[in-house]
Structure formats: C-alpha cells, structure tokens
Design a protein around this motif. Structure first.
Motif, PDB file in Angstrom:
ATOM      1  N   TYR A  14      17.967  36.426  10.613  1.00 18.41           N
ATOM      2  CA  TYR A  14      17.056  37.051  11.587  1.00 18.41           C
ATOM      3  C   TYR A  14      16.600  38.428  11.099  1.00 18.41           C
TER       4      TYR A  14
ATOM      5  N   ILE B 187       9.889  36.651   7.329  1.00 21.80           N
ATOM      6  CA  ILE B 187      10.535  36.143   8.537  1.00 21.80           C
ATOM      7  C   ILE B 187      10.705  34.641   8.410  1.00 21.80           C
TER       8      ILE B 187
ATOM      9  N   ARG C 109      12.510  41.921   9.124  1.00 24.85           N
ATOM     10  CA  ARG C 109      12.604  42.848  10.253  1.00 24.85           C
ATOM     11  C   ARG C 109      13.311  44.120   9.803  1.00 24.85           C
ATOM     12  N   THR C 110      14.627  44.055   9.681  1.00 26.39           N
ATOM     13  CA  THR C 110      15.380  45.227   9.226  1.00 26.39           C
ATOM     14  C   THR C 110      15.791  45.112   7.763  1.00 26.39           C
TER      15      THR C 110
ATOM     16  N   ASN D 157      13.146  32.856  14.290  1.00 27.02           N
ATOM     17  CA  ASN D 157      12.994  33.688  15.481  1.00 27.02           C
ATOM     18  C   ASN D 157      14.281  33.736  16.294  1.00 27.02           C
TER      19      ASN D 157
END
Length: 236
Positions: A56, A66, A60-61, A69
């Motif tokens: 995940y 990606i 994102r981090t 979700n």
C-alpha cells in the motif's frame, strides 16, 4: 510438455497458508485449466498485514507505482481467502498477463477460460469489480465482509461445505486428462481431444482449419463463429 504434478509443484509455495477450502479450490483450478490446455501459476496467496501495508505504501509514502488500494487488513489475501494467477508460458518458467492470449487455439481467450472455471468452483473475480479492477485476483468471501474478518469471524462450516461440493467433480477432471482421444478428419489427425460422458471435446479452431473454414471469436457476444468457404464451382 509439463506434467500436472510439475505444474502443481510450481505453485505449491504460494498456496501455503491459504484457508483449506481455498487451497483445495485453487488446486482444482490449476487442474481444470491444465485439462483444457491452459497451464496457470498461482503468483500470490496469503499476504501478511505487514506485506499488505508495504504494498500500500508504494506510490504513496515509498517510491514506485500504486499497485493496490487496500491497506493491511483490508484485503482477502490477508486472511488466506484469495489467490492471484497468471498464464504459464510454454517455456515453463515465464508468465503472461495477456488477456487476449489463446494458446490452446479454441477460440476462447485463455484468461477468460480460467475465470470461467474459477467462477464455477466458487471464486469471485476481481475483474468484475466496478472501481479498481484486479484481473489476476480471485477470492472466496464465504459471505464475510472484510469488516467481519477484522473482528475475527471465520467462514461457517456450511459455507465451506458449499465450496467443497463445487470441487467434488475433481475426480472427473482427472479422468478427462487421462481419456485423451485422437481427432481425425479424412484420416488425418488434427488434434488431441478428450472424451467425457460419451462426448468428444476438441479445439474448435483445429476443426475449422481442417475443414478449410474460417473461425472468429466475438467477445461482446461470447460467440465463436465457424464459416465455411464455398468451393470453386459449387452451387450455393
């Protein structure tokens, strides 16, 4: 050609940790796909909460694209109730996610052929989702939501038994791989088929080509058309 045992062994490590009914269903799917000439590999089974959180984080981090979700605890993989698959290529080591591939040349896309078998067994397909479509993903919820699973609920005995009942024809599928028959047109072998309950099954494309006909698959209508080509001098 790879044997069924060799094929099952290639997925064995990724089948560990699955719910026993899902393990049996995934094994049956490998067998049934193999029986129709579409070898598959299970690429993902149980995924821990930490592994889910790491996925995940991608895009994102953490650097990367990606790929999901779902955070940890929000995927059926985290509870051993899901498996992802890919098509195993003829070299026996590479895989493909090409949904248009028709390696067994029966006029039906191999990917969708696997999905049809998966649904018959009782799997839900990520390709049917309305938002984030996950085409390699297969899962069995047993009527439980992810919220249910996060609170510790387990599949009921009745829900598990329903899946077991769907898998029971496994012995018939094993017989199908053993009862191969040679299909001939005008004395010339054109393909290997199989005999089941007095019915002979053979790839439609092989039959069409042997008869000098044209074959086309129409995905929208889920139809295979075989059209004969008029011979010169023939009266129509």
């Amino acid at each position: 050609m790879m044997t069924l045992t060799q094929l099952l062994n290639k997925s064995a490590a990724r089948l560990k940790g699955l719910h026993p009914a899902v393990l049996a269903a995934a094994t049956a799917l490998i067998e049934r796909s193999y029986a129709v000439g579409v070898p598959i590999l299970i690429t993902q089974g149980l995924r821990t909460i930490d592994e889910q959180d790491a996925l995940y984080a991608l895009g994102r981090t953490r650097p990367g694209a990606i790929v999901t979700n779902a955070r940890g605890g929000y995927s059926y993989h985290n509870y051993g109730l899901a498996a992802d698959f890919a098509l195993l290529l003829p070299d026996g080591s590479s895989v493909s996610w090409d949904m248009n591939r028709d390696e067994n040349q029966n006029g039906i896309r191999d990917w969708l052929e696997v999905v049809q078998h998966a649904k018959a067994i009782g799997f839900e397909w990520g390709g049917d989702w309305n938002s984030f479509k996950d085409y390699p993903h297969l899962q069995m919820s047993f009527g439980l939501s992810l919220a249910d699973l996060r609170t510790g609920k387990k599949p009921t005995a009745a829900a598990v038994e329903a899946v077991v009942e769907r898998i029971k024809p496994k012995e018939e599928q094993a017989m199908r791989t053993q009862m191969k028959v040679a299909v001939q047109v005008n004395g010339r072998k054109i393909a290997d088929g199989w005999l089941e309950n007095g019915v002979t099954y053979v790839p439609a494309r092989k039959i069409a080509e042997a008869l000098g006909a044209q074959i086309a698959y129409h995905p929208a209508a889920n139809t295979v058309d075989i059209t004969t080509i008029p011979q010169k001098g023939a009266i129509s």
